[in-house]
Design an enzyme around this catalytic site. Structure first.
Site, mmCIF file in Angstrom:
data_model
loop_
_atom_site.group_PDB
_atom_site.id
_atom_site.type_symbol
_atom_site.label_atom_id
_atom_site.label_comp_id
_atom_site.label_asym_id
_atom_site.label_seq_id
_atom_site.Cartn_x
_atom_site.Cartn_y
_atom_site.Cartn_z
ATOM 1 C CG ASN A 9 -2.291 1.790 1.259
ATOM 2 O OD1 ASN A 9 -1.927 1.904 0.865
ATOM 3 N ND2 ASN A 9 -2.520 1.168 2.916
ATOM 4 C CD1 TRP A 10 3.192 1.197 -2.693
ATOM 5 C CD2 TRP A 10 3.113 2.196 -4.548
ATOM 6 N NE1 TRP A 10 4.090 0.469 -3.944
ATOM 7 C CE2 TRP A 10 4.072 0.782 -4.978
ATOM 8 C CE3 TRP A 10 3.122 3.117 -5.973
ATOM 9 C CZ2 TRP A 10 4.753 0.364 -6.540
ATOM 10 C CZ3 TRP A 10 4.137 2.453 -7.077
ATOM 11 C CH2 TRP A 10 5.042 1.516 -7.415
ATOM 12 C CE LYS A 11 0.031 3.114 4.587
ATOM 13 N NZ LYS A 11 -0.140 2.819 6.339
ATOM 14 C CG HIS A 93 -5.658 1.834 5.157
ATOM 15 N ND1 HIS A 93 -5.574 2.844 5.910
ATOM 16 C CD2 HIS A 93 -4.813 1.278 5.456
ATOM 17 C CE1 HIS A 93 -4.041 2.466 7.041
ATOM 18 N NE2 HIS A 93 -3.690 1.018 5.619
ATOM 19 C CD GLU A 95 -2.609 5.512 7.064
ATOM 20 O OE1 GLU A 95 -2.249 5.513 5.188
ATOM 21 O OE2 GLU A 95 -2.068 4.955 7.502
ATOM 22 C CD GLU A 162 -3.123 -2.229 7.443
ATOM 23 O OE1 GLU A 162 -2.081 -2.481 6.535
ATOM 24 O OE2 GLU A 162 -3.811 -1.152 7.607
ATOM 25 N N GLY A 168 2.866 2.541 10.776
ATOM 26 C CA GLY A 168 3.492 3.698 10.628
ATOM 27 C C GLY A 168 4.556 3.824 11.763
ATOM 28 C CB SER A 208 5.379 -1.920 11.776
ATOM 29 O OG SER A 208 4.885 -0.326 12.556
ATOM 30 N N GLY A 229 3.178 -1.475 4.214
ATOM 31 C CA GLY A 229 2.716 0.092 3.987
ATOM 32 C C GLY A 229 4.157 0.624 3.357
ATOM 33 N N GLY A 230 5.074 1.232 4.459
ATOM 34 C CA GLY A 230 6.159 1.916 3.992
ATOM 35 C C GLY A 230 7.638 1.413 4.184
HETATM 36 P P1 13P Z 1 3.279 0.599 7.935
HETATM 37 O O1 13P Z 1 4.024 -0.758 7.382
HETATM 38 O O2 13P Z 1 3.917 1.520 7.327
HETATM 39 O O3 13P Z 1 3.245 0.105 9.389
HETATM 40 O O4 13P Z 1 1.947 0.903 7.227
HETATM 41 C C1 13P Z 1 0.716 -0.717 7.155
HETATM 42 C C2 13P Z 1 -0.227 0.095 6.275
HETATM 43 O O5 13P Z 1 -1.208 0.319 6.987
HETATM 44 C C3 13P Z 1 -0.519 -0.920 5.249
HETATM 45 O O6 13P Z 1 -2.242 -0.912 4.876
#
Ligand code: 13P
Length: 245
Positions: A9-11, A93, A95, A162, A168, A208, A229-230
């Site tokens: 997920n590149w957000k 998600h 967010e 999640e 994050g 993470s 994510g990251g």
């Molecule tokens: P991180 O891997 O950056 O913690 O993000 C997880 C995430 O929200 C994937 O959708």
């Protein structure tokens, strides 16, 4: 047997050229045992689709609007995502829930929209730190699942667990904490649908995930992959997670 999935997920990261470069750098991946899906920002979907078309990588979107078309300025619909080659879409998600006020009733509509356009929904659930500390994690997860899946018949779908406190933050859930919730999710799905269907649904862990912690997470019986994510923004990290044994 559930095929492992690694989803990136590149957000809200990558410009068009950065997205193209990142997608291209991943195309060397050949891992028959793992399904790999990336979720770039909307504006890069077409470019990324072209970059990955001769690879094993699949394309997904980070959200969708539940209506097919109309006066919803700024929104993107199921038919649009389908037309650009999206096979998957993230729904709910944390967010989106937190910053865009998406509640379970709205997410239920979004899941229906995805299914009706043959896009496989990846429904995200997870508790906040306060909810974990109050010992309400399982209640929260159950409510999120049952409300978002109300009156939705069993179909090809994926769940991503999640924990909000792990996203994050560098604070990954322990494999035991994640397995407990994944097993609970599968149990809830088995009551909501039936056991055979619940056994087919892949449940991804997100929060993470790194190449360092992925091996111990993937050893657990109900952890069927990761939503990253990251670490999905780094070619090396993402490929290392995909290649976890
Ligand atoms: P991180 O891997 O950056 O913690 O993000 C997880 C995430 O929200 C994937 O959708």
């Amino acid at each position: 047997m559930r095929t492992r999935m690694i989803a990136g997920n590149w957000k809200m990261n990558t410009t068009l050229s950065e997205a193209k470069n990142l997608a291209q750098s991943l195309t060397t991946i050949s891992s028959l045992q793992t399904e790999v899906v990336i979720f770039p920002p909307f504006i890069s979907l077409e470019t990324v689709r072209t970059s990955i078309q001769n690879s094993q990588i699949k394309l997904g979107a980070q959200t969708l609007h539940h209506e097919e078309k109309g006066a919803y300025t700024g929104e993107i619909s199921g038919p649009m995502l389908k037309s650009v080659g999206c096979e998957y879409v993230l729904i709910g998600h944390s967010e989106r829930r937190q910053y865009f006020n998406e509640d379970n009733a709205l997410l239920n509509k979004k899941i229906r929209a995805a299914i009706s356009h043959q896009i496989i929904p990846i429904l995200c659930v997870g508790e906040s730190l306060a909810e974990r500390e109050n010992n309400t994690t399982l209640d929260v997860i159950k409510t999120q699942l049952l409300e978002t899946l109300t009156d939705i018949p069993y179909t090809n779908m994926i769940i991503a667990y999640e924990p909000v406190w792990a996203i994050g933050t560098g604070k990954v859930a322990t494999p035991e904490q994640a397995q407990e919730v994944h097993a609970f999710i599968r149990g809830t799905l088995s009551e909501h649908y039936d056991q055979i269907s619940a056994e087919k649904i892949r449940i991804l862990y997100g929060g993470s995930v790194t190449p360092q912690n992925s091996p111990s997470l993937f050893e657990k019986p109900d952890i069927d992959g990761a939503l990253v994510g990251g670490a999905s923004l780094s070619t090396e990290s993402f490929i290392n997670i995909i290649q976890t044994h």
